[in-house]
Design a protein around this motif. Structure first.
Motif, short mmCIF file in Angstrom:
data_model
loop_
_atom_site.label_atom_id
_atom_site.label_comp_id
_atom_site.label_asym_id
_atom_site.label_seq_id
_atom_site.Cartn_x
_atom_site.Cartn_y
_atom_site.Cartn_z
N LEU B 53 -4.23 -3.32 9.23
CA LEU B 53 -3.89 -2.51 8.07
C LEU B 53 -3.79 -3.37 6.82
O LEU B 53 -4.25 -3.00 5.74
CB LEU B 53 -2.57 -1.76 8.31
N LEU B 54 -3.22 -4.57 6.97
CA LEU B 54 -3.12 -5.47 5.84
C LEU B 54 -4.50 -5.86 5.35
O LEU B 54 -4.81 -5.83 4.15
CB LEU B 54 -2.31 -6.72 6.24
N SER B 55 -5.37 -6.21 6.31
CA SER B 55 -6.72 -6.59 5.96
C SER B 55 -7.42 -5.46 5.22
O SER B 55 -8.08 -5.67 4.20
CB SER B 55 -7.46 -6.97 7.25
N LEU B 56 -7.22 -4.25 5.76
CA LEU B 56 -7.86 -3.08 5.16
C LEU B 56 -7.34 -2.85 3.75
O LEU B 56 -8.09 -2.54 2.82
CB LEU B 56 -7.53 -1.87 6.04
N SER B 57 -6.05 -3.04 3.58
CA SER B 57 -5.45 -2.78 2.27
C SER B 57 -5.88 -3.80 1.24
O SER B 57 -6.11 -3.45 0.07
CB SER B 57 -3.91 -2.80 2.39
N LEU B 58 -6.00 -5.04 1.67
CA LEU B 58 -6.49 -6.06 0.73
C LEU B 58 -7.88 -5.68 0.23
O LEU B 58 -8.17 -5.74 -0.97
CB LEU B 58 -6.51 -7.43 1.41
N SER B 87 -17.36 -2.73 5.35
CA SER B 87 -16.73 -2.11 6.52
C SER B 87 -15.47 -1.36 6.13
O SER B 87 -15.20 -0.27 6.63
CB SER B 87 -16.34 -3.16 7.55
N ALA B 88 -14.67 -1.99 5.24
CA ALA B 88 -13.42 -1.34 4.84
C ALA B 88 -13.72 -0.02 4.17
O ALA B 88 -13.08 1.00 4.48
CB ALA B 88 -12.65 -2.27 3.91
N ARG B 89 -14.69 -0.01 3.29
CA ARG B 89 -15.04 1.24 2.61
C ARG B 89 -15.46 2.31 3.60
O ARG B 89 -15.05 3.47 3.53
CB ARG B 89 -16.16 1.00 1.61
N GLY B 94 -14.29 7.14 6.23
CA GLY B 94 -14.60 7.86 7.46
C GLY B 94 -13.42 8.60 8.05
O GLY B 94 -13.60 9.49 8.88
N ASP B 95 -12.21 8.26 7.65
CA ASP B 95 -11.05 8.88 8.26
C ASP B 95 -10.03 9.25 7.19
O ASP B 95 -9.51 8.40 6.48
CB ASP B 95 -10.42 7.93 9.29
N ALA B 96 -9.73 10.53 7.06
CA ALA B 96 -8.84 11.00 6.00
C ALA B 96 -7.45 10.41 6.13
O ALA B 96 -6.82 10.05 5.13
CB ALA B 96 -8.76 12.53 6.05
N GLN B 97 -6.95 10.28 7.35
CA GLN B 97 -5.62 9.74 7.58
C GLN B 97 -5.53 8.30 7.09
O GLN B 97 -4.60 7.93 6.37
CB GLN B 97 -5.31 9.80 9.09
N THR B 98 -6.53 7.49 7.49
CA THR B 98 -6.56 6.09 7.04
C THR B 98 -6.59 6.02 5.53
O THR B 98 -5.86 5.23 4.91
CB THR B 98 -7.80 5.38 7.61
N ALA B 99 -7.43 6.86 4.93
CA ALA B 99 -7.57 6.85 3.47
C ALA B 99 -6.23 7.13 2.82
O ALA B 99 -5.81 6.43 1.89
CB ALA B 99 -8.59 7.89 3.06
N ILE B 106 -1.93 0.76 -1.64
CA ILE B 106 -2.41 0.08 -2.85
C ILE B 106 -2.00 0.84 -4.11
O ILE B 106 -2.29 0.42 -5.22
CB ILE B 106 -3.93 -0.13 -2.83
N GLU B 107 -1.39 1.99 -3.89
CA GLU B 107 -0.89 2.79 -5.00
C GLU B 107 -1.98 3.11 -6.00
O GLU B 107 -1.81 2.99 -7.20
CB GLU B 107 0.27 2.08 -5.69
N SER B 108 -3.12 3.46 -5.49
CA SER B 108 -4.16 3.94 -6.41
C SER B 108 -5.20 4.71 -5.63
O SER B 108 -5.27 4.63 -4.41
CB SER B 108 -4.81 2.77 -7.15
N ASP B 109 -5.96 5.50 -6.37
CA ASP B 109 -7.02 6.27 -5.73
C ASP B 109 -8.20 5.34 -5.47
O ASP B 109 -8.26 4.22 -5.99
CB ASP B 109 -7.42 7.44 -6.65
N LEU B 110 -9.14 5.83 -4.69
CA LEU B 110 -10.26 4.98 -4.32
C LEU B 110 -11.54 5.83 -4.23
O LEU B 110 -11.61 6.75 -3.45
CB LEU B 110 -9.98 4.35 -2.95
N GLN B 111 -12.52 5.55 -5.10
CA GLN B 111 -13.79 6.27 -5.04
C GLN B 111 -14.86 5.41 -4.38
O GLN B 111 -15.49 5.79 -3.44
CB GLN B 111 -14.25 6.65 -6.45
N ALA B 112 -15.05 4.22 -4.94
CA ALA B 112 -15.99 3.22 -4.40
C ALA B 112 -17.39 3.79 -4.19
O ALA B 112 -18.00 3.60 -3.14
CB ALA B 112 -15.46 2.63 -3.10
N LYS B 113 -17.91 4.46 -5.21
CA LYS B 113 -19.25 5.04 -5.07
C LYS B 113 -20.34 4.03 -5.42
O LYS B 113 -21.52 4.31 -5.26
CB LYS B 113 -19.38 6.28 -5.98
N TYR B 114 -19.98 2.87 -5.94
CA TYR B 114 -20.97 1.89 -6.37
C TYR B 114 -21.66 1.28 -5.16
O TYR B 114 -21.23 1.42 -4.02
CB TYR B 114 -20.29 0.78 -7.19
#
Lengths: 973, 291
Positions: B53-58, B87-89, B94-99, B106-114
């Motif tokens: 989870l830490l790795s994912l959050s970073l 992979s993190a993206r 891929g999973d709503a719960q994880t998102a 991270i206290e922010s939204d995440l789009q990452a469409k680039y």
């Protein structure tokens, strides 16, 4: 009237009785229903005592109906129907209830299982009351067999049927019979020579008076039903007469083309005229030609340009010219002015540059003119009928050439003071020098053609005068005169209001004549632009040739013509094989860039250009083989033919292909010449193979010291989508490494395997010998990669028994490629209507008890087309399929089951809904009485038509709504 | 054009030449690199494997920071950062719960469409071979180069979706565009030992020696890499390799970006060519490739 019903519940050993209380059900059946006069239960109803029980009860209790509850009807319905009929009761007055597959095997709780079984039995009893006695019908059988596929399975079946005295047609797609076995060297476990065991059989098939072998043949359509099939076959031309060819191999010395040999799996080349091996049956050569090459198809005159280029490439310019002159008499003119559509179509153009065909043609014409080498070909006999040609343009001149060749005296008129038409008047000197034109026309004069120049039709002569002079036919080839400037000249020179020379023209001024006969008026023909409108040089020349043929047919056959189909074109996409064949020669051009405006190509350049030809059609019809063939067995005009056959039984034995090892790129197949498949290794071992039976490395021809076998390439691999085991590869590798050790006692063999499957007779012992005597290292583990390090091949795999990676240096890597369905399995499946599994293997009627039968009566399977198997199994299946056919033939008649659809005529409104729904083509529409008709022999009783009929006019006998509703009510009661 | 740039921890310090040469190349090609402001570790170091989870959050934090740049592409030269962020993206999307969880951390939204690209993909698709070829001033003139992709960059196929994992060709094509003679070999994706350099040096020497021996056997003048671990293992440990093999070679290990930079006319200092243990400059000078 009260019926008398007997009910029997089977224990099926413990399969049913461990879940279902069979005794209770029998009791209940008798208690609940007074029509059930006897109810029993027994351990194995299908056994003899069980069946005897039923037979005796029928007599003793005078039963009207029998209900039997046990396994699936698919297993034993025939057994019980038979038992019932033996006791004198109609077999359809019997109902079988499935309380095993539908009940005891799928229900966990015994209480629930018993309840369900009770319901099912009640349903059966309720239904059986509505059963009617039914009779099957008899249809006669054609006592002849069609066997599709000439491999060992097909051959075995053919011999067995033929020996029983029946006629067999053995159809094979390839040039020869023998199938895969013909490619093998030795067979396991005896290490018998494959050829020595196969060839006596193929020879016997070839000699047998009852067997007709049709090679290069495929079945394209099948209709009918068991005992009465109609098959349409298409046989591709062999181009070599089977009766005349002696196999002397003189043709091998002269054929200029080399193509990759499919029989040798790319390890060697062969000529398009070839024979797979000297002992093949049929024992004659065959020519492989893929169709007309794109250059020939694009040429309006249909010149065999591929043949021309191949001969030029050999420096045989005279022969090349002869090929041109078969279709067009003026190479020097054509090479200069033709728009060369052949070059745009040339396949080499997809690789680098197309062949400079026009340039080469020009060179050839000029070469001949320079040497005065034109030898008028001897005319084919002398004919008396004089022919007049009006117009000495390319169409008229071409017609004159071909008519003169055919022996006719030809005179050509032209209004100009010189012949040539627009060739002389409209083309500048630097494009077409007058000297060249004069010289080529001079060639015509050498053939005996007379020219009368400076004379105009309608003024100096006309059709009547020609007729008076004794001309039997006239060809008008006066070229293009637009309607607006046409002088309306009549036949006697008078001015007329429409038409040209008294011949009808269309609104554009083109003389009207039918395309086939080219005759505008009796005895008067038209060709070229005056009939077809503005065109180009090759079109005119082609028209001239066509006119010559039309004229000849008029004079020789009263206008009847044999419709000769032009040769079909071949695929125009460049293949990998063709790319490999391409010689690395650049397109020839003079240093200043243009050859056309100055002296043209030199002799060396023309030869080099000819060598650039890819021979894409394989055989280029150069005619060299036909020339040297002593027995005159080569027939390059051979055509495809269609045959219709009537047979009673069909055996599909189309065999297998092997897995495309390129699908494992990590194994390096296709990149490293020393990575080969097991079938290719077999060719190396075979004495008729590419290395004369020596196992040598393809890269350098050296003897390999280490050979590594990789098993399960394309088998047992979920990731590749090939999950099945190919059954024979473990044994093949053990055999091959034993052969390798015989060839090279100092060598070392390694096998990377998963398991060793050696289930046949003597197989395990053979495998042991491979390990112990041949001292092969068997390593249990998959191979990750085959790569090159320091120039040597290394195989990296897992040694699972040791628990780590292992690397082995290999001189030769043999991939044990799995067996797959043939590439055309879909076509075969559709033609015969035999379903396949997801891998393309044909589905048998029952995996255990019906391995050679299919869902279709009269169509049987044999050999590896049904699933991977070894030779003894293929032979056994060949015999089994033959027995099926022979059973059919000896009966003479076939029993058609009565449980089929039937149409109630009063109800059928002729909506035709049912006709297209039938998967077995059993429903036809009778146009006379406008009703659906069902062929009972073809009908499989699936009920689709009955369900779809909006009028309810179709009923499936023995599955009537009455019966089914009763069964449902019984179950739900 | 403007492109986001995520160098990662390694390129900041030990792999400075990779960072330098990458930026220099983009400068020469007229591409503006906007370094991700306040970027943090991507989360692919070995220790953080213990806490997924830490790795994912970073990674997520960085993905969100890149979001804020509002750019269409992000170039990530380091193969590990590249794959980690990809992979993190995929995992988060891929999973709503994880998102949900990660966005909370991270206290922010995440789009990452680039588009997330490695250097090879960037050079082939964003720059393009025609554009690159047109800007070349000094082609590599037949310098014999071995393309070494390393084990991490083009695998697994489902994650990177770029080039072939068994026999990749993108670096080969770039080198050919640069005018090099590209040698073919079977060790394109064999591991050099990666991060075992300190913990199991012997293994790195063993694996790297195999690579270097094959490169020398093929007659290479230099090896091109796209990974700083590959570079350091093959370069820093080369001395130990030859000592082990009892041979004496000096095979320069160059970043693909350094080779590109050379052809674009950049100086050796700007490309960090003076930072290598096996000095590449003699070979390059001998071929007339140094300005």
């Amino acid at each position: 009237m009260k019926k008398r019903i007997g009910v029997y519940i089977c224990h099926c050993g413990t399969n049913i009785s461990d879940k279902v209380d069979v005794a209770a059900i029998a009791e209940k059946a008798a208690a609940e229903n007074e029509e059930v006069v006897v109810a029993r239960h027994y351990k194995y109803m299908c056994s003899e005592p069980g069946q005897k029980m039923i037979r005796e009860d029928i007599k003793d209790f005078n039963l009207d109906y029998v209900v039997e509850a046990s396994c699936t009807p698919k297993m034993h319905e025939p057994t019980f129907r038979n038992a019932v009929s033996q006791a004198g009761l109609n077999p359809y007055q019997f109902e079988m209830v499935n309380i095993r597959e539908h009940c005891s095997w799928v229900t966990a709780d015994p209480q629930q299982a018993t309840e369900k079984a009770e319901d099912l039995v009640r349903g059966g009893i309720a239904r059986v009351r509505y059963h009617r006695p039914l009779q099957g019908s008899q249809k006669p059988i054609t006592p002849a067999a069609l066997i599709v596929g000439g491999g060992i399975a097909g051959i075995t079946a053919a011999l067995k049927i033929a020996k029983a005295g029946y006629k067999v047609t053995l159809v094979e797609k390839a040039d020869i019979i023998g199938g895969r076995m013909a490619q093998f060297d030795k067979t396991f476990p005896t290490l018998d020579c494959a050829g020595c065991t196969l060839t006596p059989k193929t020879s016997e098939v070839g000699r047998h008076p009852q067997i007709e072998i049709l090679t290069k043949t495929e079945v394209i359509e099948v209709s009918g039903f068991v005992g009465n099939f109609k098959a349409r076959l298409r046989q591709k031309p062999r181009y070599v007469d089977l009766k005349k060819c002696t196999g002397c191999a003189d043709c091998q010395k002269v054929c200029p083309v080399d193509i990759a040999s499919q029989f040798e799996l790319g390890l060697a080349t062969r000529h398009p005229i070839s024979r797979a091996f000297p002992q093949a049956i049929p024992n004659t050569y065959a020519i492989s030609r893929l169709g007309a090459p794109p250059c020939q198809s694009a040429c309006p005159a249909g010149i065999n340009m591929a043949g021309v280029m191949s001969q030029s490439g050999l420096g045989r310019y005279g022969a090349a010219l002869a090929l041109i002159r078969e279709q067009m008499p003026f190479p020097s003119i054509c090479g200069r002015i033709c728009p060369h559509p052949c070059e745009s179509a040339c396949k080499r153009g997809q690789l680098d540059h197309p062949l400079a065909i026009a340039e080469v043609e020009r060179f050839l014409g000029d070469w001949e003119l320079e040497r005065g080498a034109f030898k008028p070909p001897s005319a084919k006999g002398q004919r008396e009928e004089k022919i007049a040609i009006v117009g000495a343009g390319p169409a008229g001149l071409s017609a004159a050439y071909f008519l003169a060749l055919a022996g006719y005296p030809v005179t050509v008129w032209d209004k100009h003071p010189f012949p040539g038409g627009r060739l002389a008047t409209d083309i500048p000197e630097d494009r077409l020098p007058q000297s060249v034109l004069t010289a080529e026309i001079g060639n015509l004069e050498k053939l005996g053609v007379l020219f009368k120049t400076g004379q105009t039709l309608g003024q100096d002569f006309n059709f009547e005068s020609l007729e008076k002079e004794g001309f039997k036919a006239v060809l008008v080839a006066t070229g293009w005169i637009p309607h607006s400037s046409q002088e309306q000249i009549g036949t006697a020179g008078e001015s007329v209001s429409s038409g040209l020379f008294g011949l009808k023209t269309d609104h554009q001024g083109r003389i009207i004549a039918p395309e086939q006969t080219m005759m505008a008026a009796p005895g008067i023909f038209v060709a070229g632009e005056c009939a077809s409108g503005p065109g180009n040089f090759p079109q005119a020349v082609a028209q001239g040739k066509k006119a010559a043929e039309a004229l000849r047919s008029y004079l020789e056959h009263g206008g009847l013509q044999e419709v000769k189909r032009p040769e079909g074109p071949m695929d125009s996409t460049l293949t990998e094989e063709e790319k490999r064949r391409a010689k690395p020669i650049e397109r020839q051009q003079r240093p200043d860039g243009s050859a056309a405006l100055n002296g043209g190509l030199t002799k060396e350049m023309a030869k080099a250009e000819g060598q650039r030809c890819l021979s894409c059609s394989e055989c280029v019809r150069c005619g060299l083989c036909a020339r040297v063939c002593g027995p005159k067995a080569v027939n390059l005009d051979d055509q495809e033919r269609t045959l219709d056959l009537e047979v009673g039984a069909i055996i599909v034995a189309t065999g297998i292909d092997i897995f495309e090892a390129e699908k494992y790129p990590e194994y390096g197949y296709g990149r490293y010449p020393d990575v080969i498949t097991n079938l290719q290794f077999e060719r190396l071992c075979n004495s008729a193979g590419p290395t004369a039976g020596q196992v040598l490395r393809p890269s350098n021809g050296q003897v390999p010291r280490s050979v590594v076998f990789i098993q399960c390439v394309g088998s047992r691999d979920r990731a590749k989508g090939f999950e099945y085991c190919s059954k024979v590869c473990c044994m093949i590798s053990a055999k091959q490494l034993s052969l390798f050790k015989h060839h090279n006692p100092e060598g070392q063999a390694y096998v990377f395997y998963i398991d060793n499957r050696a289930g046949g007779k003597g197989y395990e012992e053979f495998l042991r010998r491979a390990i112990e005597e041949a001292q092969a290292h068997y390593i249990r583990g998959r191979v990750a990669k085959v790569f090159q390090e320091g120039g040597r091949l290394v195989v990296r795999g897992e040694n699972s028994l040791v628990g780590g990676p292992i690397e082995v240096e290999a001189d030769l890597v043999v991939l044990a490629a799995g067996l797959t369905a043939q590439k055309d399995f879909r076509t075969v499946s559709r033609t015969f209507n035999i379903p396949t599994d997801k891998y393309g293997f044909f589905i048998e009627s029952h995996p255990k008890l019906g391995p050679v039968e299919t869902a279709l009566s009269g169509i049987y399977l044999a050999g590896a087309a049904q699933g991977p198997k070894d030779i003894p199994e293929s032979v056994a299946q060949g015999g089994a399929a033959a027995a099926e056919a022979l059973a059919l033939f000896s009966l003479g008649q076939v029993e058609v089951e009565p449980t089929v659809s039937s149409v109630e005529p009063e109800r059928c409104t002729g909506c035709k809904t049912c006709v297209d729904l039938c998967a077995y083509k059993a429903v036809t529409f009778n146009e006379l009485n406008k009703q659906a008709a069902i062929n009972e022999a073809l009908c499989q009783g699936c009920g689709t038509c009955a369900a779809a009929c909006p009028m309810g006019a179709i009923e499936v006998r023995h599955y009537t709504p009455e019966q089914i509703n009763a069964q449902i009510e019984g179950i739900l009661a | 054009m403007k492109v986001s740039y995520y160098p990662g921890c390694s390129l900041e310090v030990t792999a400075r030449p990779y960072n330098l040469s990458c930026q220099q190349v983009c400068r020469s090609l007229g591409i503006e690199l906007a370094e991700v402001p306040e970027w943090i570790c991507c989360g692919s170091s070995a220790g953080l494997k213990k806490d997924h989870l830490l790795s994912l959050s970073l990674s997520a934090k960085n993905l969100a920071l890149i979001d804020q740049q509002s750019l269409k592409n992000v170039l990530i030269p380091c193969p590990f950062c590249y794959r980690r962020l990809l992979s993190a993206r995929e995992e988060i999307q891929g999973d709503a719960q994880t998102a949900e969880t990660v966005k909370g951390i991270i206290e922010s939204d995440l789009q990452a469409k680039y588009s997330i690209q490695n250097i090879l993909e960037f050079l082939q698709t964003v720059v393009g071979p025609e554009d690159l070829k047109s800007k070349i001033q000094k082609p590599l003139r037949g310098l014999k180069v071995i393309p070494y992709y390393g084990c991490y960059l083009v695998k697994p196929r489902q994650v990177t979706r770029f080039d072939d994992p068994e026999n990749p060709v993108s670096m080969d094509e770039i080198l050919r565009t640069l005018g090099a003679e590209v040698l073919s070999w079977d060790f394109k994706t064999e591991c050099c030992g990666a991060s075992l350099s300190l913990t199991k040096t012997e293994k790195v020497v063993e694996l790297s020696s195999r690579l270097l021996k094959e490169a020398v056997w093929k007659g290479a003048d230099a090896v091109a890499v796209a990974c700083q671990l590959c570079q350091s293992n093959l370069d820093m440990r080369q001395g130990e390799v030859w000592k082990r093999e009892k041979k004496n070679y000096q095979l320069p290990i160059l970043y693909i970006t350094q080779l590109v930079g050379l052809t674009l006319g950049c100086s050796d200092r700007d490309l960090g060519l003076d930072h290598h243990l096996i000095d590449p400059r003699p070979v390059l000078k001998e071929r007339g490739l140094l300005s």
